[in-house]
Scaffold this active site. Sequence first.
Site, PDB file in Angstrom:
ATOM      1  N   GLY A  48      86.044  27.108  39.679  1.00 31.32           N
ATOM      2  CA  GLY A  48      86.877  27.924  39.355  1.00 31.32           C
ATOM      3  C   GLY A  48      86.771  28.466  37.949  1.00 31.32           C
ATOM      4  O   GLY A  48      86.992  29.892  37.648  1.00 31.32           O
ATOM      5  N   ASP A 104      89.732  27.432  34.902  1.00 31.02           N
ATOM      6  CA  ASP A 104      90.392  28.731  35.189  1.00 31.02           C
ATOM      7  C   ASP A 104      92.055  28.766  34.917  1.00 31.02           C
ATOM      8  O   ASP A 104      92.596  29.488  34.463  1.00 31.02           O
ATOM      9  CB  ASP A 104      90.006  29.105  36.723  1.00 31.02           C
ATOM     10  CG  ASP A 104      90.405  27.723  37.699  1.00 31.02           C
ATOM     11  OD1 ASP A 104      90.626  26.758  37.190  1.00 31.02           O
ATOM     12  OD2 ASP A 104      89.933  27.995  38.766  1.00 31.02           O
ATOM     13  N   ASP A 107      97.791  23.830  36.581  1.00 26.99           N
ATOM     14  CA  ASP A 107      98.813  24.195  37.618  1.00 26.99           C
ATOM     15  C   ASP A 107      99.732  22.889  37.718  1.00 26.99           C
ATOM     16  O   ASP A 107     100.650  22.718  36.803  1.00 26.99           O
ATOM     17  CB  ASP A 107      98.205  24.375  39.038  1.00 26.99           C
ATOM     18  CG  ASP A 107      99.053  24.731  40.241  1.00 26.99           C
ATOM     19  OD1 ASP A 107     100.089  25.282  39.883  1.00 26.99           O
ATOM     20  OD2 ASP A 107      98.703  24.162  41.331  1.00 26.99           O
ATOM     21  N   PHE A 156     100.291  32.095  43.649  1.00 28.38           N
ATOM     22  CA  PHE A 156      99.094  31.875  44.079  1.00 28.38           C
ATOM     23  C   PHE A 156      98.073  33.097  43.789  1.00 28.38           C
ATOM     24  O   PHE A 156      97.958  33.962  44.434  1.00 28.38           O
ATOM     25  CB  PHE A 156      98.924  31.207  45.468  1.00 28.38           C
ATOM     26  CG  PHE A 156      97.655  30.442  45.628  1.00 28.38           C
ATOM     27  CD1 PHE A 156      97.545  29.248  45.517  1.00 28.38           C
ATOM     28  CD2 PHE A 156      96.567  31.175  46.108  1.00 28.38           C
ATOM     29  CE1 PHE A 156      95.976  28.486  45.496  1.00 28.38           C
ATOM     30  CE2 PHE A 156      95.241  30.710  46.304  1.00 28.38           C
ATOM     31  CZ  PHE A 156      94.818  29.402  46.087  1.00 28.38           C
ATOM     32  N   ASP A 163      89.697  31.079  43.600  1.00 26.59           N
ATOM     33  CA  ASP A 163      89.661  31.199  44.973  1.00 26.59           C
ATOM     34  C   ASP A 163      90.767  30.835  45.997  1.00 26.59           C
ATOM     35  O   ASP A 163      91.585  30.108  45.595  1.00 26.59           O
ATOM     36  CB  ASP A 163      88.363  30.461  45.861  1.00 26.59           C
ATOM     37  CG  ASP A 163      88.803  28.857  45.772  1.00 26.59           C
ATOM     38  OD1 ASP A 163      89.170  28.482  44.995  1.00 26.59           O
ATOM     39  OD2 ASP A 163      88.378  28.229  46.980  1.00 26.59           O
ATOM     40  N   ARG A 169      86.198  34.582  44.594  1.00 29.86           N
ATOM     41  CA  ARG A 169      85.960  34.314  43.175  1.00 29.86           C
ATOM     42  C   ARG A 169      85.211  35.313  42.279  1.00 29.86           C
ATOM     43  O   ARG A 169      85.310  35.330  41.472  1.00 29.86           O
ATOM     44  CB  ARG A 169      85.068  33.158  43.392  1.00 29.86           C
ATOM     45  CG  ARG A 169      85.788  31.733  43.948  1.00 29.86           C
ATOM     46  CD  ARG A 169      84.812  30.696  43.454  1.00 29.86           C
ATOM     47  NE  ARG A 169      85.027  29.487  44.131  1.00 29.86           N
ATOM     48  CZ  ARG A 169      85.964  28.395  43.796  1.00 29.86           C
ATOM     49  NH1 ARG A 169      86.591  28.674  42.750  1.00 29.86           N
ATOM     50  NH2 ARG A 169      86.237  27.584  44.465  1.00 29.86           N
TER      51      ARG A 169
HETATM   52  P1  IMP Z   1      95.931  21.380  38.648  1.00 26.98           P
HETATM   53  O1  IMP Z   1      95.230  20.004  38.540  1.00 26.98           O
HETATM   54  O2  IMP Z   1      97.017  21.247  39.892  1.00 26.98           O
HETATM   55  O3  IMP Z   1      96.405  21.531  37.303  1.00 26.98           O
HETATM   56  O4  IMP Z   1      95.180  22.193  39.373  1.00 26.98           O
HETATM   57  C1  IMP Z   1      93.962  22.913  38.818  1.00 26.98           C
HETATM   58  C2  IMP Z   1      93.098  23.300  39.743  1.00 26.98           C
HETATM   59  O5  IMP Z   1      93.649  23.868  40.972  1.00 26.98           O
HETATM   60  C3  IMP Z   1      92.552  24.730  39.196  1.00 26.98           C
HETATM   61  O6  IMP Z   1      91.207  24.470  38.575  1.00 26.98           O
HETATM   62  C4  IMP Z   1      92.295  25.457  40.632  1.00 26.98           C
HETATM   63  O7  IMP Z   1      90.901  25.168  41.093  1.00 26.98           O
HETATM   64  C5  IMP Z   1      93.201  25.149  41.494  1.00 26.98           C
HETATM   65  N1  IMP Z   1      94.482  26.225  41.461  1.00 26.98           N
HETATM   66  C6  IMP Z   1      95.512  25.950  41.015  1.00 26.98           C
HETATM   67  N2  IMP Z   1      96.489  27.150  41.128  1.00 26.98           N
HETATM   68  C7  IMP Z   1      95.645  28.036  41.786  1.00 26.98           C
HETATM   69  C8  IMP Z   1      95.787  29.372  42.379  1.00 26.98           C
HETATM   70  O8  IMP Z   1      97.006  30.014  41.739  1.00 26.98           O
HETATM   71  N3  IMP Z   1      94.644  29.917  42.817  1.00 26.98           N
HETATM   72  C9  IMP Z   1      93.574  29.457  42.889  1.00 26.98           C
HETATM   73  N4  IMP Z   1      93.203  28.084  42.521  1.00 26.98           N
HETATM   74  C10 IMP Z   1      94.522  27.391  42.251  1.00 26.98           C
HETATM   75 MG    MG Z   2      89.462  23.970  39.406  1.00 25.85          MG
END
Ligand code: IMP
Ligand code: MG
Length: 178
Positions: A48, A104, A107, A156, A163, A169
């Site tokens: 991402g 990117d 979350d 989201f 993506d 993307r």
């Molecule tokens: P984390 O490990 O939960 O912080 O997630 C990070 C990864 O989850 C990001 O690098 C994205 O690839 C994916 N992700 C989290 N939220 C979204 C979203 O709203 N849209 C698309 N991908 C997301």
């Molecule tokens: Mg990611």
Amino acid sequence: MKNDDQYHDAIELFISQKEIGDKVKELAEILNKEYENQSVLMIGVLQGGFMFFADLIRCLTFDITLDFIQASSYGSNKTSSGEVKIEGVMKHAPSEKRVILVDDIIDTGNTFYQLKKWYSEKNIFDIKTIALVDKPERREVDFEVDYALFQIPDKFIVGYGLDYKGKYRQLPYIGVLK
Ligand code: IMP
Ligand code: MG
């Protein structure tokens, strides 16, 4: 030339190409001051982070070595598995350098948390993290990102590298699926 109307049937515009571009330039100015005359290993987090990373590094004027790492916490769905798979090799010896990780979105925080831990175990002490977007409400681990260009509520989003099931993307803006 694609414009912000591309995919308008499936996607609602959330952050425009212009807003992203302006914020990327603002961040680049901050980094160019902070890292002037220094060497930095910049690591793009795949998949991402590729578009944000490519735009950001083109605005940076200090000495940079580039690398990529792949981290995945999401399967093909909209919810995180909580587990982070890290793949990729360190081609450059980061020990003498500062490291900046660029992704990117932050979350749950699991990806950055695990990546930072992974690099710390390799004796790299100066690790900074940059995310294009921060969803602070969704955090599951105690992690503060050093720079985030946009803070958003729990939505989201897709586009500009992000993506849904491998799609969208390539959009030059960030949108929400209708
Ligand atoms: P984390 O490990 O939960 O912080 O997630 C990070 C990864 O989850 C990001 O690098 C994205 O690839 C994916 N992700 C989290 N939220 C979204 C979203 O709203 N849209 C698309 N991908 C997301
Ligand atoms: Mg990611």
